[in-house]
Design a protein around this motif. Structure first.
Motif, PDB file in Angstrom:
ATOM      1  N   MET A   7       0.831  -1.208   0.000  1.00 57.83           N
ATOM      2  CA  MET A   7       0.000   0.000   0.000  1.00 57.83           C
ATOM      3  C   MET A   7       0.865   1.256   0.000  1.00 57.83           C
ATOM      4  N   ASP A   8       2.011   1.213   0.658  1.00 52.25           N
ATOM      5  CA  ASP A   8       2.910   2.378   0.647  1.00 52.25           C
ATOM      6  C   ASP A   8       3.345   2.706  -0.773  1.00 52.25           C
ATOM      7  N   VAL A   9       3.699   1.690  -1.526  1.00 48.26           N
ATOM      8  CA  VAL A   9       4.124   1.885  -2.914  1.00 48.26           C
ATOM      9  C   VAL A   9       2.962   2.390  -3.754  1.00 48.26           C
ATOM     10  N   ILE A  10       1.804   1.774  -3.591  1.00 44.29           N
ATOM     11  CA  ILE A  10       0.616   2.156  -4.360  1.00 44.29           C
ATOM     12  C   ILE A  10       0.240   3.607  -4.078  1.00 44.29           C
ATOM     13  N   GLU A  11       0.223   3.981  -2.799  1.00 43.51           N
ATOM     14  CA  GLU A  11      -0.188   5.331  -2.403  1.00 43.51           C
ATOM     15  C   GLU A  11       0.771   6.414  -2.875  1.00 43.51           C
ATOM     16  N   ASN A  12       1.971   6.023  -3.279  1.00 46.27           N
ATOM     17  CA  ASN A  12       2.943   6.994  -3.774  1.00 46.27           C
ATOM     18  C   ASN A  12       3.210   6.872  -5.270  1.00 46.27           C
ATOM     19  N   SER A  13       2.452   6.027  -5.942  1.00 46.61           N
ATOM     20  CA  SER A  13       2.628   5.818  -7.379  1.00 46.61           C
ATOM     21  C   SER A  13       1.770   6.793  -8.173  1.00 46.61           C
ATOM     22  N   GLU A  14       2.298   7.237  -9.308  1.00 49.85           N
ATOM     23  CA  GLU A  14       1.501   8.096 -10.191  1.00 49.85           C
ATOM     24  C   GLU A  14       0.404   7.284 -10.870  1.00 49.85           C
ATOM     25  N   TYR A  15       0.734   6.045 -11.253  1.00 47.20           N
ATOM     26  CA  TYR A  15      -0.212   5.172 -11.952  1.00 47.20           C
ATOM     27  C   TYR A  15      -0.474   3.924 -11.132  1.00 47.20           C
ATOM     28  N   VAL A  16      -1.715   3.434 -11.217  1.00 45.83           N
ATOM     29  CA  VAL A  16      -2.104   2.201 -10.521  1.00 45.83           C
ATOM     30  C   VAL A  16      -2.916   1.325 -11.465  1.00 45.83           C
ATOM     31  N   THR A  17      -3.044   0.060 -11.096  1.00 44.58           N
ATOM     32  CA  THR A  17      -3.870  -0.870 -11.864  1.00 44.58           C
ATOM     33  C   THR A  17      -5.298  -0.816 -11.326  1.00 44.58           C
ATOM     34  N   ILE A  18      -6.210  -1.456 -12.024  1.00 46.49           N
ATOM     35  CA  ILE A  18      -7.594  -1.490 -11.566  1.00 46.49           C
ATOM     36  C   ILE A  18      -7.693  -2.242 -10.231  1.00 46.49           C
ATOM     37  N   GLY A  19      -6.902  -3.291 -10.070  1.00 44.24           N
ATOM     38  CA  GLY A  19      -6.892  -4.022  -8.803  1.00 44.24           C
ATOM     39  C   GLY A  19      -6.417  -3.154  -7.652  1.00 44.24           C
ATOM     40  N   GLU A  20      -5.441  -2.307  -7.928  1.00 42.25           N
ATOM     41  CA  GLU A  20      -4.957  -1.397  -6.892  1.00 42.25           C
ATOM     42  C   GLU A  20      -5.996  -0.318  -6.583  1.00 42.25           C
ATOM     43  N   LYS A  55      -4.331   6.999 -13.643  1.00 43.73           N
ATOM     44  CA  LYS A  55      -3.673   8.012 -12.827  1.00 43.73           C
ATOM     45  C   LYS A  55      -4.316   7.965 -11.446  1.00 43.73           C
ATOM     46  N   ARG A  56      -3.518   7.686 -10.452  1.00 41.96           N
ATOM     47  CA  ARG A  56      -4.036   7.409  -9.108  1.00 41.96           C
ATOM     48  C   ARG A  56      -4.911   8.534  -8.559  1.00 41.96           C
ATOM     49  N   GLU A  57      -4.367   9.732  -8.438  1.00 46.50           N
ATOM     50  CA  GLU A  57      -5.114  10.824  -7.808  1.00 46.50           C
ATOM     51  C   GLU A  57      -6.364  11.196  -8.601  1.00 46.50           C
ATOM     52  N   GLN A  58      -6.217  11.304  -9.912  1.00 47.90           N
ATOM     53  CA  GLN A  58      -7.347  11.655 -10.773  1.00 47.90           C
ATOM     54  C   GLN A  58      -8.441  10.587 -10.710  1.00 47.90           C
ATOM     55  N   SER A  59      -8.046   9.333 -10.719  1.00 48.17           N
ATOM     56  CA  SER A  59      -9.011   8.233 -10.705  1.00 48.17           C
ATOM     57  C   SER A  59      -9.751   8.153  -9.377  1.00 48.17           C
ATOM     58  N   ILE A  60      -9.037   8.329  -8.271  1.00 41.57           N
ATOM     59  CA  ILE A  60      -9.689   8.293  -6.957  1.00 41.57           C
ATOM     60  C   ILE A  60     -10.715   9.420  -6.863  1.00 41.57           C
TER      61      ILE A  60
END
Length: 85
Positions: A7-20, A55-60
């Motif tokens: 989760m630390d890596v995911i929360e700091n990534s620019e891009y994530v997968t649908i599973g993430e 894109k993590r932030e935009q998608s959330i």
């Protein structure tokens, strides 16, 4: 050995997968896939392995907006129209 990123890596990534995104938003995979197929959740295609990247932030933020609109009783077609505005 698990291939999942922490989760630390995911929360700091620019891009994530649908599973993430499922892990980040607690929204079901099938729901996010539906939003993607309906054009409500934009993604980029990674050329090397054809994985959809969000894109993590935009998608959330987009998922939260969709959830809020659903809480207001809006239908998927209504939400699609609102998101295009």
């Amino acid at each position: 050995m698990s291939r999942q990123r922490s989760m630390d890596v995911i929360e700091n990534s620019e891009y994530v997968t649908i599973g993430e995104l499922v892990r980040l938003t607690n929204v079901r995979y099938s729901t996010l896939k539906h939003y993607t197929e309906e054009g409500m959740l934009p993604f980029e295609q990674a050329e090397e392995n054809l994985t959809r990247r969000y894109k993590r932030e935009q998608s959330i933020a987009q998922i939260q907006r969709i959830k809020d609109l659903r809480q207001e009783g809006k239908s998927i077609p209504e939400i699609k129209t609102i998101l295009k505005e």
